[in-house]
Scaffold this motif. Structure first.
Motif, short mmCIF file in Angstrom:
data_model
loop_
_atom_site.label_atom_id
_atom_site.label_comp_id
_atom_site.label_asym_id
_atom_site.label_seq_id
_atom_site.Cartn_x
_atom_site.Cartn_y
_atom_site.Cartn_z
N LYS A 426 47.84 52.57 30.34
CA LYS A 426 48.83 52.48 31.41
C LYS A 426 48.79 53.72 32.30
O LYS A 426 48.91 53.61 33.53
N ILE A 427 48.62 54.89 31.69
CA ILE A 427 48.54 56.12 32.49
C ILE A 427 47.25 56.13 33.30
O ILE A 427 47.23 56.56 34.46
N THR A 428 46.18 55.63 32.70
CA THR A 428 44.92 55.52 33.45
C THR A 428 45.11 54.64 34.69
O THR A 428 44.65 54.98 35.79
N SER A 429 45.79 53.51 34.53
CA SER A 429 46.05 52.62 35.67
C SER A 429 46.90 53.32 36.72
O SER A 429 46.69 53.14 37.92
N LEU A 430 47.85 54.13 36.27
CA LEU A 430 48.70 54.87 37.20
C LEU A 430 47.88 55.86 38.02
O LEU A 430 48.08 55.99 39.24
N ILE A 431 46.95 56.54 37.38
CA ILE A 431 46.09 57.49 38.10
C ILE A 431 45.24 56.75 39.13
O ILE A 431 45.10 57.20 40.28
N LEU A 432 44.68 55.63 38.73
CA LEU A 432 43.84 54.86 39.65
C LEU A 432 44.63 54.37 40.86
O LEU A 432 44.17 54.44 41.99
N SER A 433 45.84 53.88 40.60
CA SER A 433 46.65 53.37 41.72
C SER A 433 47.17 54.52 42.58
O SER A 433 47.23 54.41 43.81
N GLY A 434 47.54 55.65 41.95
CA GLY A 434 48.06 56.77 42.72
C GLY A 434 47.02 57.42 43.60
O GLY A 434 47.35 58.01 44.64
N LEU A 439 37.70 58.65 44.15
CA LEU A 439 37.33 59.63 43.14
C LEU A 439 37.99 60.99 43.36
O LEU A 439 38.62 61.54 42.45
N TRP A 440 37.85 61.55 44.56
CA TRP A 440 38.30 62.93 44.76
C TRP A 440 39.81 63.08 44.65
O TRP A 440 40.29 64.06 44.04
N PRO A 441 40.63 62.17 45.17
CA PRO A 441 42.07 62.28 44.87
C PRO A 441 42.37 62.18 43.37
O PRO A 441 43.26 62.87 42.87
N SER A 442 41.60 61.37 42.65
CA SER A 442 41.79 61.28 41.20
C SER A 442 41.43 62.60 40.53
O SER A 442 42.10 63.04 39.58
N LEU A 443 40.39 63.26 41.02
CA LEU A 443 40.00 64.56 40.48
C LEU A 443 41.11 65.59 40.69
O LEU A 443 41.42 66.39 39.79
N ILE A 444 41.71 65.58 41.88
CA ILE A 444 42.78 66.54 42.17
C ILE A 444 43.99 66.26 41.28
O ILE A 444 44.59 67.20 40.72
N LEU A 445 44.36 64.98 41.12
CA LEU A 445 45.49 64.65 40.24
C LEU A 445 45.20 65.07 38.80
O LEU A 445 46.07 65.63 38.12
N THR A 446 43.99 64.84 38.35
CA THR A 446 43.62 65.23 36.99
C THR A 446 43.64 66.74 36.83
O THR A 446 44.11 67.26 35.82
N ALA A 447 43.14 67.45 37.84
CA ALA A 447 43.12 68.91 37.78
C ALA A 447 44.54 69.47 37.70
O ALA A 447 44.82 70.39 36.92
N LEU A 448 45.46 68.92 38.47
CA LEU A 448 46.85 69.38 38.41
C LEU A 448 47.46 69.09 37.05
O LEU A 448 48.19 69.93 36.49
N VAL A 469 43.74 60.35 28.66
CA VAL A 469 44.43 59.52 29.65
C VAL A 469 43.71 59.47 30.99
O VAL A 469 43.74 58.45 31.68
N ALA A 470 43.05 60.59 31.37
CA ALA A 470 42.40 60.63 32.69
C ALA A 470 40.91 60.33 32.61
O ALA A 470 40.33 59.86 33.60
N GLY A 471 40.29 60.59 31.46
CA GLY A 471 38.85 60.36 31.34
C GLY A 471 38.42 58.95 31.69
O GLY A 471 37.47 58.75 32.47
N PRO A 472 39.09 57.92 31.14
CA PRO A 472 38.69 56.55 31.50
C PRO A 472 38.78 56.27 33.00
O PRO A 472 37.95 55.54 33.55
N ALA A 473 39.80 56.83 33.65
CA ALA A 473 39.93 56.61 35.10
C ALA A 473 38.76 57.24 35.84
O ALA A 473 38.19 56.63 36.77
N LEU A 474 38.38 58.44 35.45
CA LEU A 474 37.27 59.12 36.13
C LEU A 474 35.94 58.39 35.91
O LEU A 474 35.12 58.29 36.83
N THR A 475 35.73 57.89 34.71
CA THR A 475 34.48 57.15 34.46
C THR A 475 34.47 55.82 35.21
O THR A 475 33.41 55.38 35.68
N GLN A 476 35.63 55.19 35.33
CA GLN A 476 35.69 53.95 36.11
C GLN A 476 35.38 54.20 37.58
O GLN A 476 34.90 53.30 38.28
N LEU A 477 35.64 55.42 38.04
CA LEU A 477 35.38 55.76 39.44
C LEU A 477 33.98 56.32 39.66
O LEU A 477 33.67 56.79 40.76
N GLY A 478 33.14 56.30 38.62
CA GLY A 478 31.74 56.63 38.85
C GLY A 478 31.20 57.85 38.14
O GLY A 478 29.99 58.09 38.19
#
Length: 601
Positions: A426-434, A439-448, A469-478
């Protein structure tokens, strides 16, 4: 604090603690040499050997001693019961069948959480408590972040009698690999290896401009490769380098900043990487040798940025080198360097030459390092000195193994809850939607997220939780799995030098008597690589491919290194503001130029 002041003064108490320390070391080495041991035996006993060191060693006051003794007895008893009944429990498939078993499960969870609190403070245990509360009561939360609920017998069983939860893959890493390398580091540090690191660094860089600061960089890189702890690195190498820089007239804020930044690099320098490398092996399924190959060039780039920063500061201050009479003699450099070269050579030959597993090769290196405790830098034998060094190695190894076990066991609670409840997805989905699926906005959110979490919990725990929680989102984004894990691990380290919670800065500032805010400013400028390199690994993924594509890796290495040099001189150098701004922009363009040009290609 000296080991003599940590061990009790009474002879029988000292003997008990030395015996317990020897038990920790022998147990973990024995697991490697003995072959296969059931997981529900080796992992609970790992916890049992750690608890006395967390609850009783260094306990202050009668209440701490009594409560620590009670928790030790309960925790060791519960863990021992799991080990003794592992065959019966294996047939229960993670379901508790009696109130007694529920009680054992509760005792285990309470002891793990309290052990982590004693070892590192409240933040991580609070995260674990909140995770447990979510697992038990999350079915009452409306909307997508609620869950269907799990029977308490099934949930507690999954966490405590199955090979998940407390006894999952993270604990396996702590038992089988991290503990061995921690023992290896303790053995080296008890002998002349630490002095060897300092001597080699002083001989190599002491004569240069800013030599005292550069000695700090080199010695911290070498020492950090086996300690894996920013705090331990500052306290050890800083005790020598900080007074040396002060005597040569270095500004206190700069001296402390150099030591804090250089010491923080130990957690990204192979082979130990603050236990992160071994956790990464388990989570990614990537061989350890490949992890080391991916980590080495970014680690060198980090220390390169610090080195360039020191040169830039030399344009503003008179940063003298170490006088010839204060540098070590060549004989001392050669002899003391053998105290780390011999064990490291055994380690490397074992892993790369013979093909042993990292933990088996490390065991052989431990034996080589232990043999070197019999002599000193003068190549003489002193029975009393040898006994003190063996004691120091055993006790420090046991303390470090116990601390890391406490962290990893507590983090395992969080990971177990994420898996059981589906919260991680669920958190992974939140990162993807946010991030809008970019990719790069996801990287910034993960970094924060890494920065915030890393301010409150140790780097390894912050990395494990964030990447879960963030790793699956980053891999889904490439991103490749290893690329995503390295990115998260580096950003989990930010808090060592980034306010408001910057542990390495606090220690260095306290040791030299300077305002920590000033030290943090210098540290962030010198440690600019910590902010740029993780993003650079995404923009230039070839830098992680040294073992598979060395030419591509070296090209990316040179490119990022040039960009870091320009940014460092722009931030620190003595130039007009417009020129400094151009240098920073040019440096960022060199590192990220390929990404910036993609929309136009």
């Amino acid at each position: 604090m000296a080991l003599e002041t940590q061990l009790p003064r009474a002879a029988w108490q000292r003997a008990v603690w030395i015996g317990l320390a020897a038990l920790v070391v022998v147990y973990h080495l024995g697991l490697v040499f003995s072959g296969l041991v059931p997981n529900l035996v080796s992992r609970p006993l790992h916890m049992a050997t750690a608890l006395p060191w967390v609850f009783l060693f260094g306990a202050k006051g009668r209440w701490q001693m009594i409560s620590g003794a009670v928790l030790t007895v309960l925790g060791v008893g519960a863990a021992g019961w799991i080990a003794l009944n592992h065959e019966m429990l294996g047939d229960q498939y993670g379901f508790l069948e009696s109130n007694f078993q529920i009680g054992v499960a509760v005792v285990l969870l309470v002891c793990v959480i309290e052990a982590a609190r004693c070892a590192i403070g409240w933040p991580l245990p609070l995260v674990a408590v909140l995770s447990l509360a979510y697992a038990l009561f999350g079915q009452h939360i409306p909307g997508e972040f609620g869950h269907a609920g799990t029977p308490i017998q099934s949930f507690l069983g999954t966490m405590t009698i199955a090979e998940g939860g407390l006894w999952g893959s993270l604990t396996a890493v702590s038992v089988g690999v991290v503990s061995i390398f921690v023992i290896f580091g303790a053995v080296l540090n008890a002998g002349e290896a630490g002095q060897g690191f300092m001597n080699v660094a002083a001989a190599a860089a002491g004569r240069l401009t800013g030599g005292a600061a550069k000695v700090s960089v080199l010695s911290s890189a070498l020492f950090g490769s086996i300690s894996g702890s920013a705090s331990a690195n500052v306290a050890s190498t800083g005790a020598i380098t900080l007074p040396a820089m002060t005597r040569l007239g270095y500004p206190k804020r700069l001296a402390a900043g150099v030591e804090a930044v250089a010491s923080s690099g130990g957690q990204i320098m192979p082979p130990l990487m603050g236990a992160g490398a071994f956790v990464m092996v388990e989570l990614t399924g990537t061989p350890y040798t490949q992890i080391m190959g991916a980590a080495i060039l970014p680690a060198i780039l980090y220390f390169w940025a610090v080195w360039v920063g020191i040169n830039a500061y030399a344009s503003r201050y008179e940063l003298k080198g170490i006088a010839a009479e204060d540098r070590p003699a060549k004989r001392d450099v050669v002899i003391t360097s053998l105290f780390f070269l011999v064990p490291f050579t055994v380690l490397m030959i074992g892993m790369f030459g013979v093909g042993y597993t990292p933990q088996y090769a490390a065991c052989l290196a431990i034996l080589a390092g232990a043999a070197l405790l019999l002599t000193n830098g003068r190549l003489t034998f002193d029975a009393r000195q040898t006994a003190e060094r063996v004691t120091e190695a055993l006790v420090n190894a046991a303390k470090q193994v116990a601390m890391i076990a406490s962290i990893i066991l507590c983090a395992s609670i969080v990971i177990g809850v994420l898996a059981v409840t589906g919260l991680g997805v669920k958190i992974t989905s939140l990162i993807l939607s946010g991030s809008g699926g970019l990719l790069w906005p996801s990287l910034i959110l993960t970094a924060l997220a890494c920065l915030v979490l890393g301010m409150e919990v140790p780097t390894t725990a912050a990395y494990v939780i964030c990447v879960s929680v963030a790793g699956p989102a980053l891999t889904q984004l490439g991103l490749e799995p290893l690329q995503a894990h390295m990115f998260v691990f580096w950003f989990a380290l930010l808090s060592t030098i980034t306010p408001p919670v910057c542990g390495a800065v606090f220690i260095a500032a306290g040791m030299i008597g300077e305002n920590w805010v000033k030290v943090a400013g210098s540290a962030m400028a010198l440690g600019i690589g910590l902010y740029i390199i993780p993003l650079g690994m995404v923009a230039n993924p070839g830098v992680l491919e040294l073992t598979s594509s060395p030419a591509l890796a070296l090209f990316a290495f040179v490119r990022i290194g040039l960009g870091l040099a320009l940014v460092s001189y722009g931030l620190i150098g003595r130039r007009a503001a417009p020129l400094r701004g151009l240098l920073i922009a040019a440096g960022l363009g060199v590192v990220f130029g390929g990404i910036l040009l993609q929309p136009f290609l």
